[in-house]
Design a protein around this motif. Structure first.
Motif, PDB file in Angstrom:
ATOM      1  N   LYS A  90     -46.083 -17.967 -61.215  1.00  0.00           N
ATOM      2  CA  LYS A  90     -45.587 -16.672 -60.747  1.00  0.00           C
ATOM      3  C   LYS A  90     -46.661 -15.601 -60.910  1.00  0.00           C
ATOM      4  N   LYS A  91     -46.483 -14.514 -60.189  1.00  0.00           N
ATOM      5  CA  LYS A  91     -47.415 -13.399 -60.260  1.00  0.00           C
ATOM      6  C   LYS A  91     -46.957 -12.474 -61.381  1.00  0.00           C
ATOM      7  N   ASP A  92     -47.447 -12.726 -62.591  1.00  0.00           N
ATOM      8  CA  ASP A  92     -46.985 -11.977 -63.750  1.00  0.00           C
ATOM      9  C   ASP A  92     -47.803 -10.710 -64.021  1.00  0.00           C
ATOM     10  N   LYS A  93     -48.935 -10.564 -63.345  1.00  0.00           N
ATOM     11  CA  LYS A  93     -49.769  -9.370 -63.492  1.00  0.00           C
ATOM     12  C   LYS A  93     -50.316  -8.987 -62.121  1.00  0.00           C
ATOM     13  N   SER A  94     -50.828  -7.780 -62.009  1.00  0.00           N
ATOM     14  CA  SER A  94     -51.442  -7.351 -60.755  1.00  0.00           C
ATOM     15  C   SER A  94     -52.620  -8.250 -60.406  1.00  0.00           C
ATOM     16  N   ARG A  95     -52.679  -8.658 -59.150  1.00  0.00           N
ATOM     17  CA  ARG A  95     -53.779  -9.462 -58.607  1.00  0.00           C
ATOM     18  C   ARG A  95     -53.872 -10.863 -59.229  1.00  0.00           C
ATOM     19  N   ALA A  96     -52.810 -11.311 -59.905  1.00  0.00           N
ATOM     20  CA  ALA A  96     -52.794 -12.669 -60.466  1.00  0.00           C
ATOM     21  C   ALA A  96     -52.451 -13.670 -59.362  1.00  0.00           C
ATOM     22  N   PRO A  97     -53.116 -14.826 -59.350  1.00  0.00           N
ATOM     23  CA  PRO A  97     -52.802 -15.846 -58.335  1.00  0.00           C
ATOM     24  C   PRO A  97     -51.580 -16.667 -58.729  1.00  0.00           C
ATOM     25  N   ILE A  98     -50.903 -17.232 -57.738  1.00  0.00           N
ATOM     26  CA  ILE A  98     -49.823 -18.196 -58.000  1.00  0.00           C
ATOM     27  C   ILE A  98     -50.435 -19.573 -57.718  1.00  0.00           C
ATOM     28  N   THR A  99     -51.178 -20.073 -58.692  1.00  0.00           N
ATOM     29  CA  THR A  99     -51.998 -21.266 -58.476  1.00  0.00           C
ATOM     30  C   THR A  99     -51.158 -22.514 -58.247  1.00  0.00           C
ATOM     31  N   ALA A 100     -49.970 -22.581 -58.850  1.00  0.00           N
ATOM     32  CA  ALA A 100     -49.100 -23.739 -58.645  1.00  0.00           C
ATOM     33  C   ALA A 100     -48.726 -23.878 -57.166  1.00  0.00           C
ATOM     34  N   LYS A 101     -48.574 -22.753 -56.469  1.00  0.00           N
ATOM     35  CA  LYS A 101     -48.279 -22.767 -55.031  1.00  0.00           C
ATOM     36  C   LYS A 101     -49.506 -23.245 -54.250  1.00  0.00           C
ATOM     37  N   LEU A 102     -50.696 -22.796 -54.664  1.00  0.00           N
ATOM     38  CA  LEU A 102     -51.934 -23.238 -54.030  1.00  0.00           C
ATOM     39  C   LEU A 102     -52.096 -24.750 -54.144  1.00  0.00           C
TER      40      LEU A 102
END
Length: 320
Positions: free
Chosen positions: A102-114
């Motif tokens: 999940k996007k827990d901070k600003s500009r954080a990636p959702i790498t699990a989705k990637l």
């Protein structure tokens, strides 16, 4: 009777031991593939037998050199796809980057989705995994995802090794309460949990116990153990609260950094993990680590998937 006709089982380099256990349980040989790494770190895969119109299963888990393991899966899927495999299933006992869901901070990636996109774009038709850190990862895929549970194996272990009248199931945090209550309800035992506050992402500052553990054997349950800081701190609090013994059961024993040292010096009697990740070195290095084999569960889900049978029975029972 499982014949193995039309099925090909491939293994990456992350957990060949588990692949061998699954193959032995199914009564088939691992299919031949050369998986190597070049001097600059590129993964090379060559499938050395025909997979045309076969049901292909590729086993690799998210541990060790995790980026290498992920690329091996994607390359092997692609290699089988363009070699005319009928169906390709990725078996990922520990899903890579599962904690970045999940996007827990600003500009954080959702790498699990990637990662889900990478696996699908490679040509994967089906994914099998175990105890996802976050269930919403299933929704990142547009192909079927079978999420297995280690819970039946854990319950079987508890019934075999403990007197149910003496135990209490404990969740080390509020996020794992659903998992712990499910086990407690199925065993008919009491439940407790910790509320924890963190200073940093992997550093716990304060833990408050909710529930009664006095003169009970406390069993902590969680989906993964990384540095084991939370489990060891929870074990200390449980001992101070009057628990006679403290055990911990986790599905994915990552055990990085000083985890083994922390466990050895902690109030834990045992840390029970499954073999979704290689554990032979951890068992040799720490006398408190014990392993539950889930190879039979993965083998049975492969058999059921191959023959088009339901896998939901495995959510509640351990195959024999």
């Amino acid at each position: 009777m499982f014949t193995g006709n039309g099925i090909k089982l491939f293994a990456g380099t992350s957990h060949p031991e588990l692949a061998e256990i699954i193959a032995r349980r199914l009564g088939v040989s691992l299919a031949r593939a050369e998986v190597t790494k070049s001097g600059i770190g590129e993964s090379h895969v060559r499938i050395t037998e025909s997979v045309r119109e076969d049901d292909v299963y590729i086993i690799n888990t998210g541990c060790g050199e995790i980026n290498t393991a992920l690329m091996e899966v994607c390359i092997m899927i692609h290699a089988c796809k363009i070699a005319s495999a009928k169906r390709i299933t990725a078996i990922l006992p520990l899903y890579p980057y599962a904690r970045q869901d999940k996007k827990d901070k600003s500009r954080a990636p959702i790498t699990a989705k990637l990662v889900a996109n990478m696996i699908q774009k490679s040509g994967c038709d089906h994914v099998i995994t175990m105890d996802l850190h976050a269930s919403q990862i299933q929704g990142f895929f547009d192909v079927p995802v079978d999420k297995l549970y280690a819970e039946p194996s854990a319950i079987q272990y508890i019934r075999t090794n403990f007197n149910l009248a003496d135990i209490v199931i404990v969740s080390p945090d509020a996020g794992g309460a659903k998992r712990a209550t499910s086990i407690a309800d199925r065993l008919g035992v009491d439940f407790a949990l910790f509320h924890k506050e963190r200073k940093k992402a992997n550093e716990v500052s304060r833990m408050v116990l909710v529930g009664h553990v006095k003169e009970k054997i406390a069993i902590l349950v969680d989906d993964m153990a990384d540095t084991c800081g939370t489990l060891c701190l929870a074990a200390q609090h449980l001992s101070e609260a009057g628990a006679t013994k403290v055990y911990a059961m986790v599905t994915h024993g990552i055990l990085s950094g000083n985890a083994l040292k922390n466990v050895e010096e902690s109030a834990l009697e045992k840390l029970i993990v499954t073999n979704t990740l290689p554990q032979s070195e951890n068992v040799a290095s720490c006398s408190k680590v014990e392993v539950i084999d889930i190879g039979n569960v993965l083998a049975e889900v492969i058999r059921r998937s191959h023959y088009g049978e339901s896998v939901s029975k495995l959510f509640d029972e351990v195959p024999y």
